[in-house]
Structure formats: structure tokens, C-alpha cells
Enzyme design. Structure first.
Site, PDB file in Angstrom:
ATOM      1  N   HIS A   1     -44.323 -59.390  45.995  1.00 15.77           N
ATOM      2  CA  HIS A   1     -43.271 -59.795  45.114  1.00 15.77           C
ATOM      3  C   HIS A   1     -43.798 -60.799  44.315  1.00 15.77           C
ATOM      4  CE1 HIS A   1     -40.925 -58.374  48.579  1.00 15.77           C
ATOM      5  NE2 HIS A   1     -40.207 -57.863  47.699  1.00 15.77           N
TER       6      HIS A   1
ATOM      7  N   ASP B   1     -43.515 -63.878  45.580  1.00 21.67           N
ATOM      8  CA  ASP B   1     -44.199 -64.452  47.047  1.00 21.67           C
ATOM      9  C   ASP B   1     -45.628 -65.170  46.629  1.00 21.67           C
ATOM     10  OD1 ASP B   1     -42.352 -62.761  48.107  1.00 21.67           O
ATOM     11  OD2 ASP B   1     -43.976 -61.150  48.072  1.00 21.67           O
TER      12      ASP B   1
HETATM   13  C1  XUL Z   1     -36.292 -54.979  51.762  1.00 19.32           C
HETATM   14  C2  XUL Z   1     -37.439 -54.290  51.502  1.00 19.32           C
HETATM   15  C3  XUL Z   1     -38.144 -55.002  50.570  1.00 19.32           C
HETATM   16  C4  XUL Z   1     -39.182 -54.076  49.431  1.00 19.32           C
HETATM   17  C5  XUL Z   1     -39.783 -54.726  48.572  1.00 19.32           C
HETATM   18  O1  XUL Z   1     -35.421 -54.436  52.813  1.00 19.32           O
HETATM   19  O2  XUL Z   1     -38.144 -53.517  52.115  1.00 19.32           O
HETATM   20  O3  XUL Z   1     -39.195 -56.139  50.906  1.00 19.32           O
HETATM   21  O4  XUL Z   1     -40.189 -53.551  50.403  1.00 19.32           O
HETATM   22  O5  XUL Z   1     -38.919 -55.305  47.598  1.00 19.32           O
END
Ligand code: XUL
Ligand code: CO
Length: 438
Positions: free
Chosen positions: A101, A104
Site C-alpha cells: 500500500h 506501507d
Molecule cells: C484487508 C486486506 C487488505 C488488502 C489490501 O482485509 O485484505 O490488506 O489485501 O488492501
């Protein structure tokens, strides 16, 4: 956690299923060719940046239990050290991909502009590490759910300024994904949903979400992004009603907004469970519409009703998942992202490495067993024969859409020897067990 601890462990090698060395693969043999393809190319494992390098094991009742500062106190240096650790971890495990993300990979600045500047610096830094270690980005995503401004949604916020900020973050993360050569861009809408209809214009929120995805698609394609945009469904948590409830719902939404050619689905095992489905059901639902893009490999706990993100251990699950993936022709732009974390009390570097070994071996064994099911042929043949009545006579006419309701009415009156065959579920389950445990 310290990078030296990874270097002490060293490269993890395949040593076969009988060996008892804890830092070794029992089933994952990356270069071994199975069905004409190397295991590492079938599986395309990815490290999740957030669980592995950021999350420190805090929960509603407890403080962080693992140290992810990697020995640094300055924020930017700390994020560089996270990246260093992450690439060394991928190196010793032989994992070729990672997913992140925006939030992150870089520290937060005092405002959006400074946050984006810091982000750019870290994209640069990670690009250098990618070249040094020969690693690739599987997918990027914008975290539009953690910051409090997203408390009532991002692309479905009632506040247009919040919508714009979410869009800016998506633009920035698409740019980074392209720069780092990523082959996917994920949308997971943790806050895209509602708590109560007393305050919600659901129709407007859904329309805004459709427009948001189109804006992102148009921008990405204009910038030359050739990979997949992906929706990652989840029915609830953190929001009570999440709009991307499950694969079927997400596909219906994409179809309505004419986004089927640019989007695929990123299916997470634990999200399937929360939606009341098996992981296999979700994978099949996507595959039927050629929408199976990528997976987030993890699992929940049958006794806990939330998204616990365990590393995969269930070989029935990984076998049936790999069976679906092989039948769908394997991964193209997608792969297997371990959206998984060690339990809070497993807080050492050793625990982390072993957790990845467990997950990778669980999927490697799943691949081997899925191939065995296909080569055995009994399950596929059973299903083939089960629907044979649609290959001839009235069934063929139904298949070819050459029949009217009146003709079926007349035909139904003439049936005098109706025999509905047994589904033979237990027989098929016994074949599955025979293959799994031989
Ligand atoms: C949350 C989840 C996230 C997504 C990316 O449950 O799975 O980490 O994979 O935002
Ligand atoms: Co996920």
C-alpha cells in the site's frame, strides 16, 4: 527484528518431504518443472509489505509485540531499513514478488504534499533494491481506509474533498506501480460501504465508486499501464456492509460499469470465509467469467469470526485453490500474495521465516496434489459424465438454445423413465483423501 538475523538463517533450500530441518522447504522446489512449468512460475509467491514489515502485532487489547523499527529511529531511515529487511527476506526465501500500500513504504509527512515527496523518495529507493535483488512488484494499492478522514468512506465518502484526496492517492500509487513495473493495481474497499441506511444514499455512493474506478482505469491506461486493475472483495470488517461483498457482487458491479475488460478479481481466502463461501467457490465464480486475477493466500480460524490472516496451513484448501487456478490456465499478471501475519506471540525473525516456509510449502503441496487430481482424472470424468444429458437429445437442444418453453412442456409430458443419478459426494471425497494422503 534485525536484518542480521535473516543473514544468519541464510538461503532456504528444498530438502524434500522427509527432512526435519526447520529452515528448509519440504514441498516447494522452485526450479522443479511440473506440467511444463517451474514451480516458482506456477505459484508466483509475493510478500505482503504491510504484515511483514509494518504491522507490529498491536490488537484491541494489547500493545505492539514485535519490533519493526529495524534498529532505526529517524522515520525515513526506518522505512529504508524496512525495505532492506523485506528484500533480504525475499532473497533468503526465494520469493520473487511483493505487494504494498502507499502508506506501507514511506513515512507520513506534515501534509499531503510532503507525504507524496517522501513516497517518491522511497519509490526510488525500492526501485534500486528491486534491481539489486532482481525482484518484482506484483501489485500496488492505495490505503484509503486507515486515516481518519476515510472514516465514512473514500470513493464512497459523502464528502467530495475526501473523494479527491482518495483519487490523488490512487494516482500517486498508480504512478509508483508503473515505475516499479507492477502488473496489478488493487482496490480493497474497507471503508467503501455503510453502517446504517439512516444516513446513507447507497445509490449515489455506488455510482461514485463506479466513476472512481473509471477515472483510475482511464488514467492508468493513459500512462501506459498494461497490467490488471483488481477488486478485492470482502463482505464486512471494518465496515458493516461492504459494497464489494464477494466475487459475484464485484463482477456484477464491474459489468454494470462496463469495466470487465480492465478489471479482474483478487480473491482472499479469509474474505471468502467471511462471505460464507469456500475459497474454491470464489475462485470458480471468478474463473467462469475469466475474471480470476490474483489471490491473497491466508486463512481464518473456524472458531473466530474475523479476518485473522493466518499463514496457510490447510492443504485441502490450497489443493482445491490450486486446482481452480490450474483449470483457469494459471496466473498471468497475478500471483499468490501472502496477506498473512504470524500470531502476535510469534514475534521473532525465526517465526516470520518459518511462517513463510509454512505458507509456501502449503501451496507447493497444494499444487502437487492438484496436479495429482487432474492426472488421476476420476473427479473430472465424474463431472463430465454427470452432465452428459446436455450433449444429446433434448439436452443438446437446451445447450444450443434451439428449444422453446412450449417444446419443453410437450417433451416433459413424454418422459416416462426418469432416473436422477446419485451425486456420490462421499465417493468423490474418498478419492480426494486417497490422493491427498498417498
Ligand atoms: C484487508 C486486506 C487488505 C488488502 C489490501 O482485509 O485484505 O490488506 O489485501 O488492501
Ligand atoms: Co487482502
Amino acid at each position: 527484528m534485525k536484518i542480521e538475523d535473516l543473514r544468519k538463517i541464510g538461503k532456504i533450500q528444498y530438502k524434500g518431504s522427509k527432512n526435519k530441518e526447520k529452515f528448509s522447504f519440504k514441498h516447494y522446489n522452485p526450479e522443479e518443472v511440473i506440467l511444463g512449468k517451474k514451480m516458482k512460475d506456477h505459484l508466483k509467491f509475493a510478500m505482503s509489505y504491510w504484515h511483514t514489515l509494518v504491522a507490529e502485532g498491536a490488537d484491541m487489547f494489547g500493545e505492539p509485540a514485535s519490533d519493526k523499527t529495524f534498529g532505526e529511529s529517524d522515520p525515513l531511515e526506518q522505512f529504508k531499513a524496512k525495505a532492506d529487511f523485506g528484500f533480504e527476506l525475499m532473497n533468503i526465501l526465494g520469493i520473487d514478488y511483493y505487494c504494498f500500500h502507499d502508506v506501507d513504504i514511506a513515512p507520513k509527512g506534515k501534509d499531503l504534499k510532503e507525504t507524496f515527496d517522501l513516497f517518491d523518495q522511497m519509490v526510488e529507493y525500492i526501485g534500486e533494491l528491486q534491481n539489486k535483488y532482481h525482484k518484482n512488484l506484483l501489485w500496488g494499492t492505495a490505503n484509503n481506509f486507515t486515516d481518519k478522514k476515510f472514516m465514512v468512506g473514500a470513493a464512497t465518502s459523502p464528502n467530495a474533498n475526501v473523494y479527491a484526496i482518495a483519487a490523488a492517492k490512487v494516482k500517486k500509487t498508480i504512478d509508483a506501480t508503473i515505475k516499479l513495473g507492477g502488473t496489478g493495481f488493487v482496490f480493497w474497499g474497507g471503508r467503501e460501504g455503510y453502517e446504517t441506511l439512516l444516513n446513507t444514499d447507497m445509490g449515489k455512493e455506488l455510482d461514485n465508486l463506479g466513476k472512481f474506478l473509471k477515472l483510475a482505469r482511464d488514467y492508468g491506461r493513459k500512462q501506459g499501464f498494461k497490467g490488471d486493475f483488481l477488486i478485492e472483495p470482502k463482505p464486512m470488517e471494518p465496515t458493516k456492509h461492504q459494497y464489494d461483498f464477494d466475487t459475484a457482487t464485484a463482477i456484477g458491479f464491474l459489468r454494470k460499469h462496463d469495466l470487465m475488460n480492465d478489471f479482474k478479481i483478487n480473491i482472499e481466502a479469509n474474505h471468502a470465509t467471511l462471505a460464507g463461501h469456500t475459497f474454491q467457490h470464489e475462485l470458480r465464480t471468478a474463473a467462469i467469467d475469466n475474471m480470476l486475477g490474483s489471490i491473497d493466500a491466508n486463512e481464518g480460524d473456524v472458531l473466530l469470526g474475523w479476518d485473522t490472516d493466518h499463514f496457510p496451513i490447510n492443504v485441502y484448501g490450497s489443493t482445491m485453490a490450486m486446482y481452480e487456478i490450474l483449470k483457469a490456465g494459471g496466473f498471468k499478471n497475478g500471483g499468490i500474495n501472502f496477506d498473512a501475519k504470524t500470531r502476535r506471540a510469534s514475534n521473532t525473525v525465526e517465526d516470520l521465516v518459518i511462517a513463510y516456509i509454512l505458507g509456501m510449502d502449503t501451496y507447493a503441496l497444494g499444487l502437487r496434489k492438484a496436479v495429482a487430481i487432474i492426472e488421476d482424472g476420476r473427479l473430472d470424468e465424474f463431472v463430465e459424465v454427470r452432465y452428459d444429458s446436455f450433449n444429446h437429445g433434448i439436452g443438446k437442444k437446451i445447450t444450443n438454445e434451439e428449444v422453446t418453453l412450449e417444446e419443453l412442456y410437450q417433451y416433459a409430458l413424454s418422459i416416462d423413465d426418469l432416473k436422477v443419478e446419485s451425486g456420490r459426494q462421499e465417493y468423490l471425497e474418498s478419492i480426494l483423501n486417497q490422493i491427498l494422503f498417498s
